[in-house]
Design an enzyme around this catalytic site. Structure first.
Site: not given
Lengths: 248, 508
Positions: B499-500
């Site tokens: 979730t970057h």
């Protein structure tokens, strides 16, 4: 209740037959005994009424036909079978876990985007069927039995383990035609849900007696490992479930 | 009917890390700030039953409700984008604190190189190093300018860490000492040292000791309970916006937190924002909140989407290479290696989100790329986040995916396998971007954001290189079987990766 009890008994016997343990008699009472009740060790016909008394969660809230539940049970057992490591999906309550999940938010895709239009996606675009999960399971279970009747002229629950595996393999390979969804997608949901039922906190009705965690040497819900984290040895810890939160 | 509210100085769209930081810093200076958050409020008391893998990690209890809003996705612009119907590859957060509630707390600084990749690459390797399809630019701000603010964040969050010989230069020590060592981490460090690499304890927002930050907020010592990633912390021992900046903003008396407030439009006149329009998601009421300053502090996707929906800025067009809104979407390139051990068992179930050991030897331009056909690299780490039984079933490659063999192997290796992972840098490419979807809409009838993304050649080479380095470390760690992580044929929206999500707009 008598019918239901009878159904479970059948299911258990089929499971024993399919896994080959009943004939060979290789299994000890310790493992099965904890699930099927006391005195199982040397008993050929254990009572199942004890199960019902001790686990009120083991009743159906989604499935309406015993047979569909039996097919589901048999399929989960092939995905996560009883073996010398310990109980399989049926003893772990996995079919009940799935039944309960299908009746709720999971089965109804409450937190998933279900607006149309629907198109088949590429292999990299994920879930694209208009069917909700409970519909996929229902379709899939009926397809399993249909396929079994086609291939072997009998119900999936009457097949031996290898035959059942062959059917499931066809589903995994997307070789079975299903309405609105690829059979491989159904199989993926089924096998993921089976593992979830084996290892989720027992509050969800699977992982009975934390037997899934015990096999995996996973201690479940522990408040803290601050005193153990630096230890170089592997530490076996008696598992605890979230129910413990209500016991103080 | 729309209700117009009284004007305020500043309104933030979202109350996570950025919204919380903006609110705290401005409110401390006497500026009136309203934080609009579409989710619910959440405090440490909300996490008393958090040790539930199924509810939070598998069913995404703390994540955005995709039934109301999601993205659409395709690998390339010739495909039809279809909605991400259930989350997978990444997990946007929802509610006060946003993804800052369920982050692992691994807290890295940018390297000086990260902020000037274009200039530094061109100078050292020439302008044709990876080709003009990669739309790399400098940030326009240097590490030296940012350094004091990195420290301010670390001081506010109490980060636990130690000197990194290859990390970005620091003018202050970390506020708290590194987390505890473990067998798993020590094994990684010994292996790395024997390869003449430079291992350190990873910098962590799961604190090694009780800490009071400069704003007076207390953050507690981590208990290593193993429920960090995808979970909230029941001890208040993970630095989140909720236990730090949101509290700091509140205690000034100049901050109002308004939950259930879903902003759908930035209002503007003559190129200047004048306020926002939002819905109360519980009552359905519509409001206009006028403000002198509107700060977009939602997640990267929703920030870009609001700009596009509000017709602010020039949308990116990949054909003509014009416009900026939606351009340069980047991700993270996950590399690594898994080791299977026959003779040893590790306490993999214990841990904390940022409990780990890392090397920066193959990060940024810390190694020479003259003979390599890619740029950048990644931090290589071993992380002991706390292995969970539903999701974690590591088995060697030739194992069937289900049935008795799978069961046997997955039980056997649960505590007998370790993974060294690399968080590889993702370079912007002209074909990777976000724009508005022409077909699919959210619960308000507004277009979803459409993500067009695939891995590039640069990504694949970098992934292969980092995986090989990770495998070398794993061999030294004594694994009997070592398997390198491979890349899918195309980026797949289903398996969790990272979730970057970054980029998607820039301000020059």
């Amino acid at each position: 209740m008598a019918n239901e009890s009878n159904g479970k008994d059948l299911s258990r016997r089929r499971f024993l037959k399919n896994s080959g343990y009943a004939a060979g008699g290789v299994i000890g009472g310790g493992i099965l005994g904890s699930i099927f009740g006391m005195n199982f060790g040397g008993e050929p016909e254990p009572s199942t009424t004890i199960v019902q008394q001790t686990n009120p969660h083991h009743a159906l809230m989604y499935f309406t036909r015993e047979k569909d539940f039996e097919i589901l049970s048999a399929a989960t057992e092939r995905i996560f079978p009883e073996d010398e490591n310990g109980p399989g999906a049926i003893q772990l309550g996995v079919p009940y876990f799935i039944d309960h999940q299908l009746a709720g938010a999971y089965g109804n895709n409450d937190r998933e985007y279900m607006q149309g239009p629907f198109f088949p996606g590429s292999d990299f675009q994920g879930y694209q069927t208009r069917l909700k999960r409970h519909e996929i399971f229902m379709e899939g279970i009926l397809a399993i039995d249909r396929e079994s009747n086609k291939e072997y002229n009998t119900s999936f629950t009457d097949l031996d383990g290898e035959q059942q595996d062959a059917i499931l393999q066809k589903f995994e390979n997307s070789d079975v035609k299903m309405k609105g969804v690829k059979s491989g997608e159904f199989f993926q949901l089924l096998s993921t849900a089976t593992l979830a039922g084996a290892y989720a906190d027992p509050l969800y009705s699977g992982n009975v007696d934390m037997e899934g965690w015990k096999m995996k040497e996973y201690p479940g819900h522990q408040m803290s490992y601050i005193n153990e984290i630096e230890n170089e040895e592997f530490i076996e810890i008696e598992p605890q479930s979230l129910r413990r939160q209500h016991e103080h | 009917m729309v209700t117009s509210l009284d004007k305020v100085d500043v309104v933030t769209v979202g109350v996570g890390w950025t919204g919380g930081i903006i609110a705290a810093e401005l409110a401390k200076q006497g500026i009136q700030v309203v934080g609009l958050e579409r989710g619910q409020n959440r405090t440490t008391e909300d996490f008393q039953y958090i040790h539930d893998e199924y509810r939070y990690a598998m069913r995404y209890g703390l994540m955005q409700d995709a039934s109301k809003e999601t993205l659409s996705f395709r690998n390339n612009k010739d495909e039809r984008a279809l909605p991400i119907r259930e989350w997978g590859s990444f997990l946007p957060g929802e509610g006060v604190g946003g993804a800052g509630v369920h982050w692992n707390g691994q807290t890295w600084r940018f390297l000086p190189y990260d902020l000037q990749i274009k200039t530094m690459t061109d100078e050292k390797y020439g302008e044709d190093k990876i080709g003009s399809d990669y739309t790399i630019q400098d940030w326009g701000i240097t590490y030296e300018e940012l350094e004091p603010y990195f420290y301010k964040f670390e001081e506010t969050t109490g980060i636990s860490g130690e000197e990194n010989p290859l990390g970005a230069p620091r003018s202050n020590d970390y506020p708290t000492p590194p987390m505890k060592g473990t067998l798993i981490l020590n094994r990684f460090k010994e292996a790395a040292k024997s390869l003449e690499l430079h291992p350190i304890q990873s910098p962590s927002a799961n604190l090694s000791e009780n800490y009071e930050n400069p704003d007076g907020q207390q953050i507690n010592a981590c208990q290593y309970c193993g429920f960090c990633e995808r979970f909230g912390c029941e001890y208040g021992a993970k630095s989140t916006p909720n236990v730090t900046v949101v509290q700091a903003a509140k205690q000034t008396g100049n901050f109002e937190l308004r939950t259930d407030a879903n902003v759908v439009e930035i209002l503007h006149e003559d190129g200047r924002a004048t306020g926002v329009r939002y819905f109360d998601v519980k009552t359905g009421e519509e409001f206009i909140q006028p403000a002198d300053v509107v700060v977009l502090t939602s997640y990267v996707f929703n920030n870009v989407r609001l700009l596009l929906l509000s017709e602010l800025g020039m949308p990116y067009d990949p054909e003509s290479n014009t416009g900026v809104i939606g351009k340069n979407y980047c991700y993270q390139i996950m590399a690594g290696a898994t080791g299977f051990f026959e003779k040893e068992k590790f306490n993999t179930y214990m841990g904390a989100g940022a409990l780990g050991a890392s090397i920066d030897d193959f990060n940024g331009d810390n190694f020479d790329h003259s003979d390599l056909d890619f740029i950048h690299g990644g931090v290589i780490s071993i992380s002991q986040t706390g292995r969970r039984p539903i999701a974690s079933n590591p088995v060697p490659k030739d194992t069937p995916a289900w049935g008795s063999k799978f069961k046997e192997k997955s039980l056997h290796y649960f505590n007998r396998s370790l993974s060294v992972g690399a968080q590889g840098a993702s370079m912007p490419h002209k074909n990777n971007f976000v724009d508005l979807d022409p077909t699919y809409t959210d619960a308000h009838g507004n277009p979803l954001l459409r993500l067009t993304y695939d891995f590039t050649e640069q990504d694949r080479k970098l992934q292969e290189y980092l995986s090989a380095r990770a495998a070398e470390i794993m061999e030294k760690m004594g694994a009997d079987i070592v398997e390198k992580r491979t890349m899918a044929k195309h980026y797949d929206i289903v398996p969790y990766q990272s979730t970057h999500n970054t980029g998607g707009h820039y301000g020059r």
